[in-house]
Enzyme design. Structure first.
Site, PDB file in Angstrom:
ATOM      1  CE  LYS A  19     -11.998   1.395   1.034  1.00 41.14           C
ATOM      2  NZ  LYS A  19     -11.376   2.380   1.916  1.00 41.14           N
ATOM      3  CD  GLU A  39      -3.352  -0.041   1.996  1.00 40.85           C
ATOM      4  OE1 GLU A  39      -4.370  -0.709   1.764  1.00 40.85           O
ATOM      5  OE2 GLU A  39      -3.127   0.471   3.117  1.00 40.85           O
ATOM      6  CG  HIS A  96       7.157 -29.540   0.784  1.00 40.57           C
ATOM      7  ND1 HIS A  96       7.590 -30.840   0.585  1.00 40.57           N
ATOM      8  CD2 HIS A  96       7.944 -29.039   1.766  1.00 40.57           C
ATOM      9  CE1 HIS A  96       8.581 -31.111   1.421  1.00 40.57           C
ATOM     10  NE2 HIS A  96       8.818 -30.035   2.151  1.00 40.57           N
TER      11      HIS A  96
END
Ligand code: PA5
Length: 426
Positions: free
Chosen positions: A414, A278, A299
């Site tokens: 948003k 951010e 793995h």
């Protein structure tokens, strides 16, 4: 404390060529003259924090520990990741502490929220709602739901006493609501943004409730503040690490994989991704922060790191002493063939996995590794680590010439979501 080991970065970084820029950015941070300078309250916070509120945080935390079985922490992004990272790092993943901490408000998942609410039906619980703006939808919806449940269980009056709000010191929807309802509130200073807020009540209240030594956490932060304001790249671990990151960014390594060998540090990886993602990912620039826990993820992602496209470098957070010792026992029959490890500790095996992987990734795979060495996981070192990463991040973002403290890109989803939800004005 902490050391940034650059012996495995597979190149000779010319630190001297960064001297002038680092020096002037350091001065800019110290004098508070950089982009986003209205959000730099965290820089001197370990020395300047409000000691009266700090004592209140500890007092109310004691009350919560003594009176409830569960604390529900409602928050998202910077309003929850730091507390969760420190909680898991210090209390482990199977904590048997008398107070359970549950995180809510970081998702719209009806299954997750339903499961938490059902679990709380028969628990004595308190709520810590954390939101600087007070309008973050994930948090606000979860808070409405959990508050409803609490009020139904114990009545509005008693619920008021079991709700603690952490929000902007002067403004915002949650501040207004808390004042109206008479909740105990803690302050998130106006000049500290979410992802730099772990040393405020945002992090401290849940951590104190969990029995974590917040005095030592702040002492670690203070030590880091002192160590990380030195303009010298050689002496300042945050600036050394920031330069290494910038070097790789400008040398065709756009991905940084943050790795630890401790599952209890995987949430620190989440905090790390938010902090750097951010802060730096803007204006078409920035390293992509990724995270992994080894040997588990050897793995899964190990193949890619070893052999895939050469787009990344690894930053290993290596803790030399575990908090607990597990010894591999002798087995008479030795059907699993493991007697060659009898009486060895798991930590001995983990260390060899680290050293073997380091050699494989650097020497065979040609993947640069930076190693951040810490001797043990305790509250002091956790405070040190948080501050160290925040200071690294500020320097790194300024080296990229971006504002480390805003997040304009987050608003786009948003707006679209509000439009789709039919919110007025969208
Ligand atoms: O770092 C940030 O500023 C963000 O991640 C915020 O912390 C997050 O969006 C939550 O915001 P708020 O505390 O306003 O609910």
């Amino acid at each position: 404390m902490l050391r940034v080991n650059d012996e495995h970065v597979l190149t000779k970084i010319d630190y001297d060529s960064y001297k002038e820029r680092v020096n002037s950015i350091n001065q800019m941070i110290e004098e508070n003259k950089g982009a986003g300078n209205d959000y730099t309250g965290w820089v001197k916070y370990p020395e300047t924090f409000d000691k009266v509120e700090f004592e209140a945080i500890k007092k109310y935390a004691k009350e919560v520990r003594n009176n409830y079985e569960v604390l529900v922490v409602c928050g998202i992004g910077g309003s929850y990741l730091g507390a969760r990272a420190a909680l898991e790092a210090l209390n482990g993943l199977k904590s048997q502490d008398k107070l359970e901490i549950i995180f809510l408000g970081q998702t719209f998942s009806s299954d997750y929220v339903h499961d938490v609410l059902s679990y709380l039906e028969n628990k004595k619980f308190a709520i810590n709602v954390i939101s600087k703006s007070g309008t973050t939808t994930e948090t606000a919806i979860a808070f409405r739901l959990v508050k409803n449940l609490l009020e139904k269980k114990i009545g509005k009056e008693k619920a008021r006493k079991a709700i603690f709000a952490t929000t902007d010191s002067s403004k915002g929807a949650l501040r207004e609501l808390s004042n109206k309802e008479g909740y105990v509130t803690f302050n998130l200073p106006g000049n500290i943004g979410g992802r730099y807020s772990v040393f405020t009540a945002v992090g401290l209240f849940p951590l104190a409730c969990a029995g974590i030594d917040v005095d030592n956490l702040m002492k670690g932060a203070l030590q880091a503040e002192k160590d990380c304001k030195n303009p010298s790249i050689e002496q300042n671990p945050a600036y050394k690490y920031a330069v290494i990151r910038d070097y790789f960014y400008s040398h065709k390594k756009p991905v940084e994989m943050f790795v630890s060998y401790e599952p209890r540090l995987s949430q620190l990886g989440e905090w790390f991704k938010q902090l750097f993602g951010e802060s730096e990912g803007k204006d078409g620039k920035g390293l992509l922060p990724d995270s992994a826990t080894f040997s588990t993820d050897l793995h899964s992602l190990g193949q890619f790191v070893q052999d895939g496209s050469k787009i990344l470098f690894e930053t290993i957070l290596y803790v030399s002493k575990p908090n607990n010792k597990v010894v591999i026992p002798h087995d008479e029959e030795n059907l699993d063939g493991l007697n060659y490890l009898e009486n060895k500790t798991l930590d001995f095996v983990n260390e060899k996995a680290f050293l073997g992987t380091l050699e494989a990734h650097t020497k065979t795979g040609n993947v640069p590794n930076v190693i951040i060495e810490v001797d043990k996981l305790d509250a002091f070192n956790m405070g040190y680590l948080f501050y160290f990463f925040m200071k690294t991040c500020a320097m790194s973002a300024y080296l990229l010439d971006v504002n480390p403290f805003n997040q304009p890109g987050v608003e786009v989803y948003k707006k679209n979501m509000f439009h789709l939800l039919g919110k007025k004005g969208y």
